[in-house]
Design a protein around this motif. Structure first.
Motif, mmCIF file in Angstrom:
data_model
loop_
_atom_site.group_PDB
_atom_site.id
_atom_site.type_symbol
_atom_site.label_atom_id
_atom_site.label_comp_id
_atom_site.label_asym_id
_atom_site.label_seq_id
_atom_site.Cartn_x
_atom_site.Cartn_y
_atom_site.Cartn_z
ATOM 1 N N PHE A 86 -37.432 6.372 -41.477
ATOM 2 C CA PHE A 86 -37.034 5.279 -42.345
ATOM 3 C C PHE A 86 -35.528 5.073 -42.253
ATOM 4 O O PHE A 86 -34.780 6.028 -42.109
ATOM 5 C CB PHE A 86 -37.405 5.605 -43.791
ATOM 6 C CG PHE A 86 -38.860 5.935 -43.975
ATOM 7 C CD1 PHE A 86 -39.763 4.955 -44.324
ATOM 8 C CD2 PHE A 86 -39.334 7.229 -43.781
ATOM 9 C CE1 PHE A 86 -41.107 5.247 -44.482
ATOM 10 C CE2 PHE A 86 -40.668 7.534 -43.939
ATOM 11 C CZ PHE A 86 -41.566 6.539 -44.295
ATOM 12 N N ASP A 87 -35.123 3.807 -42.378
ATOM 13 C CA ASP A 87 -33.695 3.521 -42.423
ATOM 14 C C ASP A 87 -33.303 3.178 -43.869
ATOM 15 O O ASP A 87 -34.142 3.218 -44.776
ATOM 16 C CB ASP A 87 -33.322 2.410 -41.436
ATOM 17 C CG ASP A 87 -34.042 1.096 -41.692
ATOM 18 O OD1 ASP A 87 -34.483 0.840 -42.834
ATOM 19 O OD2 ASP A 87 -34.157 0.299 -40.743
ATOM 20 N N ASP A 88 -32.036 2.834 -44.073
ATOM 21 C CA ASP A 88 -31.545 2.548 -45.422
ATOM 22 C C ASP A 88 -32.278 1.371 -46.059
ATOM 23 O O ASP A 88 -32.547 1.390 -47.269
ATOM 24 C CB ASP A 88 -30.036 2.265 -45.399
ATOM 25 C CG ASP A 88 -29.232 3.517 -45.100
ATOM 26 O OD1 ASP A 88 -29.650 4.619 -45.509
ATOM 27 O OD2 ASP A 88 -28.167 3.396 -44.457
ATOM 28 N N ARG A 89 -32.611 0.373 -45.276
ATOM 29 C CA ARG A 89 -33.340 -0.788 -45.819
ATOM 30 C C ARG A 89 -34.719 -0.372 -46.292
ATOM 31 O O ARG A 89 -35.178 -0.828 -47.344
ATOM 32 C CB ARG A 89 -33.436 -1.887 -44.773
ATOM 33 C CG ARG A 89 -32.074 -2.499 -44.442
ATOM 34 C CD ARG A 89 -32.163 -3.519 -43.354
ATOM 35 N NE ARG A 89 -32.954 -4.671 -43.830
ATOM 36 C CZ ARG A 89 -33.374 -5.641 -43.055
ATOM 37 N NH1 ARG A 89 -33.099 -5.630 -41.763
ATOM 38 N NH2 ARG A 89 -34.068 -6.647 -43.541
ATOM 39 N N ASP A 90 -35.381 0.492 -45.534
ATOM 40 C CA ASP A 90 -36.686 1.001 -45.952
ATOM 41 C C ASP A 90 -36.572 1.756 -47.269
ATOM 42 O O ASP A 90 -37.403 1.587 -48.170
ATOM 43 C CB ASP A 90 -37.275 1.942 -44.884
ATOM 44 C CG ASP A 90 -37.575 1.261 -43.568
ATOM 45 O OD1 ASP A 90 -37.982 0.083 -43.575
ATOM 46 O OD2 ASP A 90 -37.403 1.923 -42.526
ATOM 47 N N VAL A 91 -35.552 2.590 -47.367
ATOM 48 C CA VAL A 91 -35.367 3.393 -48.576
ATOM 49 C C VAL A 91 -35.155 2.486 -49.789
ATOM 50 O O VAL A 91 -35.741 2.710 -50.854
ATOM 51 C CB VAL A 91 -34.190 4.392 -48.411
ATOM 52 C CG1 VAL A 91 -33.867 5.086 -49.725
ATOM 53 C CG2 VAL A 91 -34.523 5.416 -47.324
ATOM 54 N N GLU A 92 -34.354 1.445 -49.637
ATOM 55 C CA GLU A 92 -34.133 0.514 -50.755
ATOM 56 C C GLU A 92 -35.429 -0.181 -51.132
ATOM 57 O O GLU A 92 -35.719 -0.378 -52.313
ATOM 58 C CB GLU A 92 -33.038 -0.499 -50.414
ATOM 59 C CG GLU A 92 -31.647 0.101 -50.401
ATOM 60 C CD GLU A 92 -31.309 0.860 -51.685
ATOM 61 O OE1 GLU A 92 -31.460 0.291 -52.789
ATOM 62 O OE2 GLU A 92 -30.902 2.036 -51.580
ATOM 63 N N TRP A 93 -36.230 -0.564 -50.144
ATOM 64 C CA TRP A 93 -37.517 -1.193 -50.414
ATOM 65 C C TRP A 93 -38.432 -0.223 -51.161
ATOM 66 O O TRP A 93 -39.092 -0.596 -52.135
ATOM 67 C CB TRP A 93 -38.171 -1.659 -49.107
ATOM 68 C CG TRP A 93 -39.543 -2.205 -49.343
ATOM 69 C CD1 TRP A 93 -40.729 -1.613 -49.054
ATOM 70 C CD2 TRP A 93 -39.867 -3.455 -49.961
ATOM 71 N NE1 TRP A 93 -41.779 -2.410 -49.439
ATOM 72 C CE2 TRP A 93 -41.267 -3.553 -50.003
ATOM 73 C CE3 TRP A 93 -39.113 -4.504 -50.479
ATOM 74 C CZ2 TRP A 93 -41.932 -4.653 -50.544
ATOM 75 C CZ3 TRP A 93 -39.775 -5.604 -51.019
ATOM 76 C CH2 TRP A 93 -41.168 -5.665 -51.052
ATOM 77 N N ILE A 94 -38.465 1.025 -50.730
ATOM 78 C CA ILE A 94 -39.319 2.035 -51.363
ATOM 79 C C ILE A 94 -38.873 2.280 -52.800
ATOM 80 O O ILE A 94 -39.708 2.428 -53.702
ATOM 81 C CB ILE A 94 -39.329 3.331 -50.519
ATOM 82 C CG1 ILE A 94 -40.037 3.060 -49.186
ATOM 83 C CG2 ILE A 94 -39.988 4.476 -51.274
ATOM 84 C CD1 ILE A 94 -39.783 4.101 -48.114
ATOM 85 N N LYS A 95 -37.564 2.304 -53.042
ATOM 86 C CA LYS A 95 -37.070 2.428 -54.415
ATOM 87 C C LYS A 95 -37.548 1.254 -55.257
ATOM 88 O O LYS A 95 -37.913 1.414 -56.430
ATOM 89 C CB LYS A 95 -35.541 2.505 -54.437
ATOM 90 C CG LYS A 95 -34.984 3.825 -53.949
ATOM 91 C CD LYS A 95 -33.455 3.798 -53.946
ATOM 92 C CE LYS A 95 -32.862 5.090 -53.441
ATOM 93 N NZ LYS A 95 -31.380 5.019 -53.386
#
Length: 134
Positions: free
Chosen positions: A40-49
């Motif tokens: 996962f990249d940072d964009r994925d992490v923000e989406w998951i949050k």
């Protein structure tokens, strides 16, 4: 790039929940690294949050899937997404009012009990017949 374990630490989700979200399509465009593991990249992490927040707002999996699909459709679905979020916000505000009322009740009862035990107020109970409490 982050591993599943690292993303779980960053988001507070369990490994099983994150895997479930990925398998259900709630985390689109998941990339695979060496050994075919999800990364996962940072964009994925923000989406998951954001997904975690939607879950905490009371969205079920089907609603989250619909929201995700609308996001993937782009800007044209913003009105529908706003409507979904408005409905969840209204629900949360009702729940907050209920919680505030409960907290007010508890605070008032605790103050009453403190005053009774300190001898400032006589004990009165709505459950006992009159005269029994005194």
């Amino acid at each position: 790039m982050y591993t599943m374990k690292k993303v779980c630490e960053m988001t507070g989700l369990t490994y099983e929940t994150l895997k479930f979200y990925c398998n259900k399509g709630l985390v689109p465009n998941v990339k695979r690294g060496e050994n075919n593991y999800r990364v996962f990249d940072d964009r994925d992490v923000e989406w998951i949050k954001g997904l975690n927040c939607l879950k905490n707002c009371g969205m079920g999996i089907n609603e989250m899937l619909a929201y995700t699909e609308m996001c993937l459709e782009g800007q044209s679905t913003i009105p529908q997404r706003k409507k979904m979020l408005d409905e969840k916000k209204a629900l949360l505000l009702r729940e907050r009012r209920t919680i505030d009322e409960c907290l007010f009740y508890i605070d008032a009862k605790q103050k009453f009990y403190d005053d009774v035990t300190a001898g400032k107020t006589p004990y009165v109970s709505n459950l006992l017949p009159r005269g029994v409490n005194e």
